[in-house]
Scaffold this motif. Structure first.
Motif, PDB file in Angstrom:
ATOM      1  N   GLY A 228       0.817  -1.217   0.000  1.00  0.00           N
ATOM      2  CA  GLY A 228       0.000   0.000   0.000  1.00  0.00           C
ATOM      3  C   GLY A 228       0.847   1.261   0.000  1.00  0.00           C
ATOM      4  O   GLY A 228       0.566   2.220  -0.718  1.00  0.00           O
ATOM      5  N   THR A 229       1.920   1.236   0.807  1.00  0.00           N
ATOM      6  CA  THR A 229       2.800   2.410   0.900  1.00  0.00           C
ATOM      7  C   THR A 229       3.474   2.688  -0.450  1.00  0.00           C
ATOM      8  O   THR A 229       3.505   3.826  -0.918  1.00  0.00           O
ATOM      9  N   LEU A 230       3.996   1.627  -1.064  1.00  0.00           N
ATOM     10  CA  LEU A 230       4.705   1.837  -2.324  1.00  0.00           C
ATOM     11  C   LEU A 230       3.747   2.220  -3.457  1.00  0.00           C
ATOM     12  O   LEU A 230       4.098   2.999  -4.337  1.00  0.00           O
ATOM     13  N   ARG A 231       2.526   1.689  -3.414  1.00  0.00           N
ATOM     14  CA  ARG A 231       1.561   2.084  -4.442  1.00  0.00           C
ATOM     15  C   ARG A 231       1.198   3.564  -4.258  1.00  0.00           C
ATOM     16  O   ARG A 231       1.111   4.315  -5.219  1.00  0.00           O
ATOM     17  N   TYR A 232       1.048   3.964  -3.000  1.00  0.00           N
ATOM     18  CA  TYR A 232       0.750   5.375  -2.716  1.00  0.00           C
ATOM     19  C   TYR A 232       1.863   6.270  -3.280  1.00  0.00           C
ATOM     20  O   TYR A 232       1.609   7.258  -3.949  1.00  0.00           O
ATOM     21  N   PHE A 233       3.104   5.855  -3.017  1.00  0.00           N
ATOM     22  CA  PHE A 233       4.248   6.628  -3.510  1.00  0.00           C
ATOM     23  C   PHE A 233       4.217   6.734  -5.042  1.00  0.00           C
ATOM     24  O   PHE A 233       4.327   7.814  -5.617  1.00  0.00           O
ATOM     25  N   ALA A 234       4.048   5.553  -5.708  1.00  0.00           N
ATOM     26  CA  ALA A 234       4.075   5.526  -7.175  1.00  0.00           C
ATOM     27  C   ALA A 234       2.970   6.416  -7.750  1.00  0.00           C
ATOM     28  O   ALA A 234       3.181   7.145  -8.721  1.00  0.00           O
ATOM     29  N   ILE A 313      17.084   6.033  -7.610  1.00  0.00           N
ATOM     30  CA  ILE A 313      16.382   7.304  -7.821  1.00  0.00           C
ATOM     31  C   ILE A 313      16.476   7.760  -9.282  1.00  0.00           C
ATOM     32  O   ILE A 313      15.512   8.261  -9.851  1.00  0.00           O
ATOM     33  N   GLU A 314      17.651   7.528  -9.901  1.00  0.00           N
ATOM     34  CA  GLU A 314      17.828   8.007 -11.278  1.00  0.00           C
ATOM     35  C   GLU A 314      16.799   7.405 -12.229  1.00  0.00           C
ATOM     36  O   GLU A 314      16.264   8.091 -13.087  1.00  0.00           O
ATOM     37  N   ARG A 315      16.560   6.099 -12.064  1.00  0.00           N
ATOM     38  CA  ARG A 315      15.639   5.441 -12.997  1.00  0.00           C
ATOM     39  C   ARG A 315      14.241   6.060 -12.901  1.00  0.00           C
ATOM     40  O   ARG A 315      13.606   6.352 -13.914  1.00  0.00           O
ATOM     41  N   LEU A 316      13.802   6.296 -11.680  1.00  0.00           N
ATOM     42  CA  LEU A 316      12.486   6.913 -11.510  1.00  0.00           C
ATOM     43  C   LEU A 316      12.494   8.353 -12.024  1.00  0.00           C
ATOM     44  O   LEU A 316      11.546   8.810 -12.646  1.00  0.00           O
ATOM     45  N   MET A 317      13.629   9.040 -11.771  1.00  0.00           N
ATOM     46  CA  MET A 317      13.722  10.422 -12.234  1.00  0.00           C
ATOM     47  C   MET A 317      13.651  10.484 -13.768  1.00  0.00           C
ATOM     48  O   MET A 317      12.977  11.331 -14.338  1.00  0.00           O
ATOM     49  N   MET A 318      14.344   9.525 -14.421  1.00  0.00           N
ATOM     50  CA  MET A 318      14.344   9.498 -15.881  1.00  0.00           C
ATOM     51  C   MET A 318      12.927   9.266 -16.415  1.00  0.00           C
ATOM     52  O   MET A 318      12.506   9.882 -17.385  1.00  0.00           O
ATOM     53  N   TYR A 320      10.218   9.998 -14.798  1.00  0.00           N
ATOM     54  CA  TYR A 320       9.405  11.155 -14.398  1.00  0.00           C
ATOM     55  C   TYR A 320       9.569  12.310 -15.391  1.00  0.00           C
ATOM     56  O   TYR A 320       8.604  12.943 -15.787  1.00  0.00           O
ATOM     57  N   TYR A 321      10.829  12.565 -15.783  1.00  0.00           N
ATOM     58  CA  TYR A 321      11.071  13.683 -16.688  1.00  0.00           C
ATOM     59  C   TYR A 321      11.105  13.269 -18.161  1.00  0.00           C
ATOM     60  O   TYR A 321      11.212  14.115 -19.040  1.00  0.00           O
ATOM     61  N   GLY A 322      11.089  11.954 -18.427  1.00  0.00           N
ATOM     62  CA  GLY A 322      11.201  11.495 -19.802  1.00  0.00           C
ATOM     63  C   GLY A 322      12.596  11.670 -20.373  1.00  0.00           C
ATOM     64  O   GLY A 322      12.778  12.044 -21.521  1.00  0.00           O
ATOM     65  N   ILE A 323      13.622  11.384 -19.552  1.00  0.00           N
ATOM     66  CA  ILE A 323      15.022  11.483 -19.996  1.00  0.00           C
ATOM     67  C   ILE A 323      15.481  10.079 -20.395  1.00  0.00           C
ATOM     68  O   ILE A 323      15.181   9.121 -19.698  1.00  0.00           O
ATOM     69  N   ASN A 324      16.221   9.977 -21.508  1.00  0.00           N
ATOM     70  CA  ASN A 324      16.601   8.629 -21.922  1.00  0.00           C
ATOM     71  C   ASN A 324      18.070   8.289 -21.674  1.00  0.00           C
ATOM     72  O   ASN A 324      18.492   7.177 -21.957  1.00  0.00           O
ATOM     73  N   ASP A 325      18.856   9.228 -21.166  1.00  0.00           N
ATOM     74  CA  ASP A 325      20.259   8.914 -20.907  1.00  0.00           C
ATOM     75  C   ASP A 325      20.645   9.416 -19.518  1.00  0.00           C
ATOM     76  O   ASP A 325      20.588  10.610 -19.245  1.00  0.00           O
ATOM     77  N   ILE A 326      21.057   8.472 -18.661  1.00  0.00           N
ATOM     78  CA  ILE A 326      21.362   8.801 -17.266  1.00  0.00           C
ATOM     79  C   ILE A 326      22.514   9.801 -17.175  1.00  0.00           C
ATOM     80  O   ILE A 326      22.587  10.608 -16.252  1.00  0.00           O
ATOM     81  N   ARG A 327      23.416   9.762 -18.155  1.00  0.00           N
ATOM     82  CA  ARG A 327      24.595  10.628 -18.108  1.00  0.00           C
ATOM     83  C   ARG A 327      24.212  12.100 -18.195  1.00  0.00           C
ATOM     84  O   ARG A 327      24.904  12.966 -17.679  1.00  0.00           O
TER      85      ARG A 327
END
Ligand code: ZN
Length: 340
Positions: A228-234, A313-318, A320-327
């Protein structure tokens, strides 16, 4: 360079000079020992008699012209600086203002979501011992993750046991037992921070990356609390229509262990290259804290239970913002950063 060309260039340079220092720099460039005018005069002996006459005269004339032009410019500058009245209505100099990095913004947003449901932020050391990074977390001595190919060990010259070996933490889970050594249940913490692993740099891997771990210990905590907690977060991050699903997995520090997927936020679950056409994204490893780990925490597994999760965090951030390269997330390229 011909005398005429030098003169033209000098006039151009002088127009832009606006301070005594700048004028002085021009004097050095045109009349100094290594300047072009001095060069011409030095090499005059090599010229024919006729050339000597004209070039010598022209160069000397230019020298005088430059000298008087420089003096005049200095006078102009000093007149300006002493006579100019202060205009208090003049707008001030505008300096560019920076802002938080997109990664920092995303971490802050994630922290805010967890804080809103009662989590506290805890910070643990980035340089830690093998004890907190592995041993307390039920990671067997022969587990491949301990191999130096994955972990950066720090040689500090001491002859010490394997447990006390210093390393750069490979996950923020290193904080779990450390925190419990000084706190009693119930606890509810998140641990955001940098982690380090030997990873080949590519579009989705960095040797330094951010993780956010979470730990909840208390009486009667069960797996539905975790889900429940993680679904709330997502849903707070990606929107209310995001679905989650749990798949069984194995992690040494949790039992049962779960890989929590979210429905692909890019294609809304229809299937796209990012989710490998499955409609799901594997984003959150989690599970119920292993009884062995609870014991290491000094918590009675008969009385208390808890859950833990940790995500990149990076994967979720990517996503979230629609970024395709972590670099891009680590570059200081303003063309990228100014978009956030
Ligand atoms: Zn997709």
């Amino acid at each position: 360079m011909k005398v005429e060309e030098i003169k033209k260039q000098f006039e151009k340079d002088l127009v832009h000079a606006s301070s005594n220092q700048e004028v002085e720099a021009i004097r050095v460039a045109y009349l100094g020992r290594k300047s072009k005018v001095t060069d011409i005069l030095k090499n005059i002996a090599k010229l024919s008699v006729d050339e000597k006459k004209t070039v010598g005269a022209e160069a000397n004339k230019l020298k005088l012209e430059i000298d008087s032009a420089l003096t005049e410019k200095l006078n102009q500058i000093s007149a300006k600086s002493t006579k100019k009245p202060i205009d208090i209505s003049e707008p001030g100099t505008k300096y560019p203002v920076g802002h938080m990095h997109p990664l920092t913004q995303f971490i802050q947003k994630s922290i805010d979501v967890f804080k809103s449901i009662g989590f506290e932020v805890y910070q643990s050391p980035e340089v830690d011992t093998a004890y907190y990074n592995f041993d307390t977390l039920n990671v067997p001595k022969d587990h491949p993750a301990r191999d130096s190919f994955d972990t950066f060990y720090i040689e500090d010259g001491r002859d010490i046991s394997d447990d006390n070996k210093l390393l750069l933490r490979t996950h923020t889970t290193n904080s779990d037992v450390r925190y419990m050594e000084t706190h009693k249940p119930p606890v509810r913490i998140i641990i955001p921070g940098k982690c380090y692993r030997h990873d080949t740099l590519d579009a989705s891997h960095e040797a330094t990356f951010y993780q956010m771990d979470g730990l909840v210990i208390g009486e009667g905590i069960c797996i539905t609390d975790l889900l429940g907690t993680l679904r709330y977060f997502a849903q707070e991050i990606f929107g209310k229509d995001v679905k989650t699903r749990a798949r069984p997995h194995f992690y040494p520090f949790t039992e049962p262990s779960i890989d929590l997927d979210i429905s692909c936020v890019l294609c809304k679950g229809k299937g796209c290259p990012v989710c490998k056409r499955s409609g799901w994204l594997e984003v959150m490893p989690c599970g119920m804290v292993h009884p062995n780990v609870l014991k290491k925490m000094g918590v009675d597994p008969e009385k208390y239970s808890g859950y833990a999760f940790g995500f990149g965090i990076e994967r979720l951030m990517m996503l979230y913002y629609g970024i395709n390269d972590i670099r891009l997330g680590y570059s200081s390229d303003l063309r990228f950063l100014e978009q956030f």
